[in-house]
Design an enzyme around this catalytic site. Sequence first.
Site, PDB file in Angstrom:
ATOM      1  N   HIS A  75     126.336 100.861  -2.159  1.00 13.23           N
ATOM      2  CA  HIS A  75     126.522 102.377  -2.513  1.00 13.23           C
ATOM      3  C   HIS A  75     128.196 102.686  -2.557  1.00 13.23           C
ATOM      4  O   HIS A  75     128.433 103.647  -2.883  1.00 13.23           O
ATOM      5  CB  HIS A  75     126.170 103.134  -1.144  1.00 13.23           C
ATOM      6  CG  HIS A  75     125.758 104.802  -1.207  1.00 13.23           C
ATOM      7  ND1 HIS A  75     126.254 105.385  -2.324  1.00 13.23           N
ATOM      8  CD2 HIS A  75     124.805 105.371  -0.632  1.00 13.23           C
ATOM      9  CE1 HIS A  75     125.648 106.536  -2.549  1.00 13.23           C
ATOM     10  NE2 HIS A  75     124.992 106.462  -1.244  1.00 13.23           N
ATOM     11  N   ASP A  79     109.721 104.594 -17.276  1.00 11.30           N
ATOM     12  CA  ASP A  79     108.874 103.847 -17.869  1.00 11.30           C
ATOM     13  C   ASP A  79     109.315 102.754 -18.729  1.00 11.30           C
ATOM     14  O   ASP A  79     110.161 103.013 -19.869  1.00 11.30           O
ATOM     15  CB  ASP A  79     108.087 104.784 -18.571  1.00 11.30           C
ATOM     16  CG  ASP A  79     106.804 104.282 -19.186  1.00 11.30           C
ATOM     17  OD1 ASP A  79     106.515 103.132 -19.483  1.00 11.30           O
ATOM     18  OD2 ASP A  79     106.198 105.015 -20.068  1.00 11.30           O
TER      19      ASP A  79
END
Length: 462
Positions: A167, A398
């Site tokens: 992070h 996708d």
Amino acid sequence: MAAPNPVKVLEQCKVAPTPPSPDSTVPTSLPLTFFDTLLLRLSPTKRLFFYETSHPTSTFLEIVVPKLKHSLSLTLQNYLPLSGNVTWDTDYSKPIIQYVEGDTVSLTVAESEADFYRLSGDNFREAKDFGHFVPSLVDSETRVPVLALQVTLFSNVGFSIGYAVHHGAMDGKTTTMFMHSWAFICTRGGDSTLTPELTPLYDRTLIVDPSDLRTTYLRFWVGKDGPEDKSLALLDLKVPPDAMLGTFLLTQTNIENIKKWVRFQWEKKKLQKPSAHLSSFVIITAYTWVCLVKAQQIRAEKVYLAINVDCRGRLKPSVPPTYFGNCITGCKTDVDSDELTGEDGVAIAAKVIGEAIEGLKDGVLEGKTDLISRSISIPPGRLLSIAGSPRFDFYKTDFGWGRPKKVETTSIDKTGAFSLSDSRDGSSGIEIGIALKKYESEAFESLFASGLESHRIHNTSI
């Protein structure tokens, strides 16, 4: 006796970026800004994408995995820092992200006989069950990888892609941009050219730091474990042994019903309305916050909510949305828990959240010098935060085998945050990820469902 590991590792790969072209402008070294330094040693963000397919093991290993590896290598050409490490500059004055030739991204290829549909469902499931499907960042005190990946086959049913991200290197917006880029290249069969909205921008001069917040935040981390302790090892937060993960959906109809109820309560109780727009985000966050405080049975205590704010469009001058790294800050609000658990709790929560967001108009970086000290002074269990965003479009990731069946932010089991994402069916509904202890999860489930009925009015003229 510990339960057997449901995952069998088939291959431990190291995927190198495709060598960049001679005219590439992708940097091999990046300084950490104050946005990055603020999050330097926080636990990594971990997320799982489940894809429903009918691949047998042979097809998975011979077609799917090579395609994922090849497209990953091509993508890393545009995202070189992801193959590198967070480490110290040569003079140890500041941490940097550094890529050197030979650096790679760890990719674990595995298979499992675990129940794909249970793991990718919405009901509360034991948080420990997800740990086998997301990788870890193998860190040391002087060097921490930016990214690790794992692909797991559930034979003839589907597969998952899990990641762990440092992070301190990048926020959710950048991580999502990388995942969308990888998916985009995977579907194009070898063309590494990215569209402008997927091409990362590495210009660190865009982040201006007149108050030298980077030094302030770095002093905190350097002094955390002792004088001049320059450890980069990530904080080792423990998952409660009975932690559960569940997913809840607020449809657009639910959101509008609650919004009308809140407005009605404001009028009825003559509560001063915040000048900020009563957005869907405010409603979703307020409703979830109240349900969580009730489920955790917090009484007679001040409770806090930390809201992450993307600063790219709020800085002056603004920063393009494709900026690579962290560009988020937090705004906090608080209220007495007894007010949240009262009959007007959601209306009160919406009011204070709206006011906190409205306060950002004074400048997103105002009062951030003591941000860390104010945060750590809050008693344990009293601060809730939010992971993810519906704007990240997780369900548009996708790779050529369809949209994800489910996206799960698994790292909330350590942080205690709740997560927000778009919905899998592409509607305007919002998925909310919840991490609670088992007895709390049962209470939350009941409160969430019953509240949808009690927080609605039938007079549509309000």
